[in-house]
Design a protein around this motif. Structure first.
Motif, PDB file in Angstrom:
ATOM      1  N   TYR A  74       0.860  -1.185   0.000  1.00 45.34           N
ATOM      2  CA  TYR A  74       0.000   0.000   0.000  1.00 45.34           C
ATOM      3  C   TYR A  74       0.895   1.234   0.000  1.00 45.34           C
ATOM      4  O   TYR A  74       1.739   1.380   0.874  1.00 45.34           O
ATOM      5  N   VAL A  75       0.711   2.091  -0.981  1.00 46.94           N
ATOM      6  CA  VAL A  75       1.541   3.288  -1.101  1.00 46.94           C
ATOM      7  C   VAL A  75       0.641   4.514  -0.953  1.00 46.94           C
ATOM      8  O   VAL A  75      -0.348   4.665  -1.677  1.00 46.94           O
ATOM      9  N   ALA A  76       0.977   5.367   0.005  1.00 48.79           N
ATOM     10  CA  ALA A  76       0.192   6.567   0.302  1.00 48.79           C
ATOM     11  C   ALA A  76       0.794   7.783  -0.411  1.00 48.79           C
ATOM     12  O   ALA A  76       1.968   7.771  -0.796  1.00 48.79           O
ATOM     13  N   PRO A  77       0.003   8.837  -0.554  1.00 46.58           N
ATOM     14  CA  PRO A  77       0.511  10.061  -1.192  1.00 46.58           C
ATOM     15  C   PRO A  77       1.697  10.651  -0.421  1.00 46.58           C
ATOM     16  O   PRO A  77       1.704  10.683   0.802  1.00 46.58           O
ATOM     17  N   ASP A  78       2.669  11.112  -1.168  1.00 48.14           N
ATOM     18  CA  ASP A  78       3.856  11.740  -0.606  1.00 48.14           C
ATOM     19  C   ASP A  78       3.724  13.248  -0.816  1.00 48.14           C
ATOM     20  O   ASP A  78       3.696  13.704  -1.955  1.00 48.14           O
ATOM     21  N   PRO A  79       3.634  14.023   0.281  1.00 45.88           N
ATOM     22  CA  PRO A  79       3.479  15.469   0.134  1.00 45.88           C
ATOM     23  C   PRO A  79       4.631  16.126  -0.634  1.00 45.88           C
ATOM     24  O   PRO A  79       4.456  17.171  -1.243  1.00 45.88           O
ATOM     25  N   ASN A  80       5.805  15.492  -0.623  1.00 47.23           N
ATOM     26  CA  ASN A  80       6.956  16.032  -1.353  1.00 47.23           C
ATOM     27  C   ASN A  80       6.967  15.625  -2.824  1.00 47.23           C
ATOM     28  O   ASN A  80       7.879  15.984  -3.561  1.00 47.23           O
ATOM     29  N   LYS A  81       5.970  14.851  -3.239  1.00 47.49           N
ATOM     30  CA  LYS A  81       5.858  14.405  -4.632  1.00 47.49           C
ATOM     31  C   LYS A  81       4.510  14.858  -5.207  1.00 47.49           C
ATOM     32  O   LYS A  81       3.866  14.127  -5.965  1.00 47.49           O
ATOM     33  N   GLY A  82       4.060  16.037  -4.792  1.00 46.72           N
ATOM     34  CA  GLY A  82       2.795  16.561  -5.293  1.00 46.72           C
ATOM     35  C   GLY A  82       1.593  15.779  -4.805  1.00 46.72           C
ATOM     36  O   GLY A  82       0.587  15.678  -5.489  1.00 46.72           O
ATOM     37  N   ASP A  83       1.699  15.198  -3.630  1.00 50.86           N
ATOM     38  CA  ASP A  83       0.651  14.363  -3.038  1.00 50.86           C
ATOM     39  C   ASP A  83       0.276  13.167  -3.908  1.00 50.86           C
ATOM     40  O   ASP A  83      -0.857  12.706  -3.911  1.00 50.86           O
ATOM     41  N   ALA A  84       1.236  12.648  -4.630  1.00 51.49           N
ATOM     42  CA  ALA A  84       1.050  11.430  -5.423  1.00 51.49           C
ATOM     43  C   ALA A  84       1.857  10.308  -4.777  1.00 51.49           C
ATOM     44  O   ALA A  84       2.913  10.549  -4.192  1.00 51.49           O
TER      45      ALA A  84
END
Length: 183
Positions: A117-127
């Motif tokens: 499960y991969v969650a949004p990364d705020p440092n990657k544009g929330d992707a």
């Protein structure tokens, strides 16, 4: 000269399969492999993962709950400082899995399936940072040291139990049942 329609269709399917990189193995060959007394991985040789895994009855299964990254720095001000980016978190999880398997006399070569499960990364544009996960996986599987290519699902999710966690991994392991009843 007319070419029968069935021949054209069969040739087209073969060409499309080869171009798409799908394995084109006879059903009889896979049926024979299914009767093996060892864990058998199926799939394209060019893929980083297996499309399926056959586990014989003489094997036990061990299931790991969703595991999250270890804390790197409790005083860190950001997710990356506390737990790392997706790749760093995934490496930490796989290292934890490797250590836990070792205490049981097993290794990452016994892993047959991963659910990720991969969650949004705020440092990657929330992707979700899928590539970070793929890069971490490549350090542990389908390598010279561990040629196993697990079957795997990777799912993007809205969030995990903590906003600091960018990835969570579940694992399924198969190992030979050495009890006398199975010999």
């Amino acid at each position: 000269m007319k070419t029968p329609l069935k021949s054209i269709i069969a040739a087209s399917v073969l060409v499309i399969s080869l171009i798409a990189g799908f394995p084109f193995v006879s059903a009889a060959g896979e049926k024979d492999e299914m009767k093996s007394d060892k864990v058998t991985f199926f799939g394209s040789p060019t893929s980083a993962i297996s499309s399926s895994v056959a586990i014989p009855q003489s094997y036990n299964r061990l299931l790991f709950s969703g595991t999250v990254a270890p804390l790197l720095n409790k005083d860190g001000k950001t997710t990356y400082e506390r737990y790392g980016n997706t790749k760093k978190q995934a490496i930490g999880i796989l290292e934890k899995l490797k250590a836990d398997l070792s205490t049981k006399g097993l290794s990452l070569a016994d892993v047959t399936y991963l659910r990720v499960y991969v969650a949004p990364d705020p440092n990657k544009g929330d992707a979700p940072d899928y590539q970070g996960w793929f890069d971490a996986y490549a350090l542990f599987f389908n390598t010279k040291e561990n040629p196993v290519k697990t079957a795997r699902s990777t799912v993007g999710v809205q969030s995990l139990v903590s906003p600091d966690y960018l990835i969570e991994i579940e694992a399924e392991v198969a190992y030979k049942n050495n009890s006398k009843a199975n010999k």
